[in-house]
Design a protein around this motif. Structure first.
Motif, short mmCIF file in Angstrom:
data_model
loop_
_atom_site.label_atom_id
_atom_site.label_comp_id
_atom_site.label_asym_id
_atom_site.label_seq_id
_atom_site.Cartn_x
_atom_site.Cartn_y
_atom_site.Cartn_z
N LEU A 114 49.13 52.88 42.45
CA LEU A 114 49.57 51.57 42.93
C LEU A 114 48.49 50.89 43.76
O LEU A 114 48.15 49.73 43.54
N TYR A 115 47.92 51.60 44.73
CA TYR A 115 46.97 51.00 45.66
C TYR A 115 45.55 50.92 45.12
O TYR A 115 44.81 50.00 45.44
N ARG A 116 45.13 51.92 44.36
CA ARG A 116 43.75 51.95 43.88
C ARG A 116 43.58 51.38 42.49
O ARG A 116 42.47 50.99 42.11
N GLY A 117 44.62 51.42 41.70
CA GLY A 117 44.53 50.90 40.33
C GLY A 117 43.46 51.59 39.50
O GLY A 117 42.80 50.95 38.70
N GLY A 118 43.28 52.88 39.69
CA GLY A 118 42.31 53.63 38.91
C GLY A 118 40.91 53.70 39.51
O GLY A 118 40.05 54.41 38.99
N ARG A 119 40.64 52.93 40.57
CA ARG A 119 39.32 52.98 41.20
C ARG A 119 39.13 54.34 41.88
O ARG A 119 40.07 54.87 42.48
N PRO A 120 37.94 54.89 41.83
CA PRO A 120 37.70 56.18 42.49
C PRO A 120 37.62 55.98 44.01
O PRO A 120 37.39 54.87 44.49
N PRO A 121 37.78 57.06 44.75
CA PRO A 121 37.62 56.94 46.21
C PRO A 121 36.18 56.59 46.55
O PRO A 121 35.25 56.88 45.80
N ALA A 122 36.00 55.96 47.70
CA ALA A 122 34.66 55.60 48.17
C ALA A 122 33.87 56.87 48.49
O ALA A 122 34.45 57.89 48.90
#
Length: 157
Positions: A114-122
């Motif tokens: 929900l929050y990242r939408g598939g983006r990897p962590p920084a």
């Protein structure tokens, strides 16, 4: 020392005031959703640094779900931080608490999507990471987040 805040954004602005002179340009603000996000947003705005999220879930005590036995944080190898005194007072061993934590991973995954939408962590390796939440009761969720960031190689937390 008591502090008063109008809301989470006000708390973030006041925290940013206290952080002045201590936030390097490569810093990353890591917020614990949901409550930590509006606090962290003010810090990010003030210092023009990015925000990432640490997905942590409290492991509630039997019959007292608001009392944290510990917490689990996401990652390739999810980490469980345990409040040993509290767990022991309920007659629970580390293995018991770790077993109780496993169902929480499904909610962590839901929130990540929900929050990242598939983006990897920084990337945190070698960076200064400022960890923000909107409060700390037993410290379990914060401890889990800190241990996860240390394991991922944060330079300074």
């Amino acid at each position: 020392m008591a502090y008063e805040f109008a809301d989470r954004a006000d708390a973030g602005r006041q925290l940013a005031d206290r952080l002045a002179g201590h936030v390097p340009g490569d810093a990353l603000v890591c917020a614990l959703p949901r409550g930590g996000v509006p606090v962290a947003a003010e810090i990010c705005r003030r210092f023009a640094v990015p925000m990432d999220l640490a997905f942590v879930r409290k492991i509630g005590a039997p019959g007292q779900p608001e009392l944290a036995l510990g917490a689990i944080v996401d990652g390739e190898d999810p980490h469980v931080a345990i409040n040993t005194e509290i767990a022991t007072s309920f007659g629970l061993r580390r293995a018991d608490v770790e077993e109780m934590a496993q169902p929480l991973l499904k909610e962590i995954e839901r929130r990540k999507a929900l929050y990242r939408g598939g983006r990897p962590p920084a990337e945190v390796k070698g960076r200064t990471v400022i960890v923000v939440d909107d409060g700390i009761a037993t410290g379990a969720t914060m401890r889990a987040a800190l241990e996860m960031l240390k394991a991922r190689g944060a330079g300074r937390i």
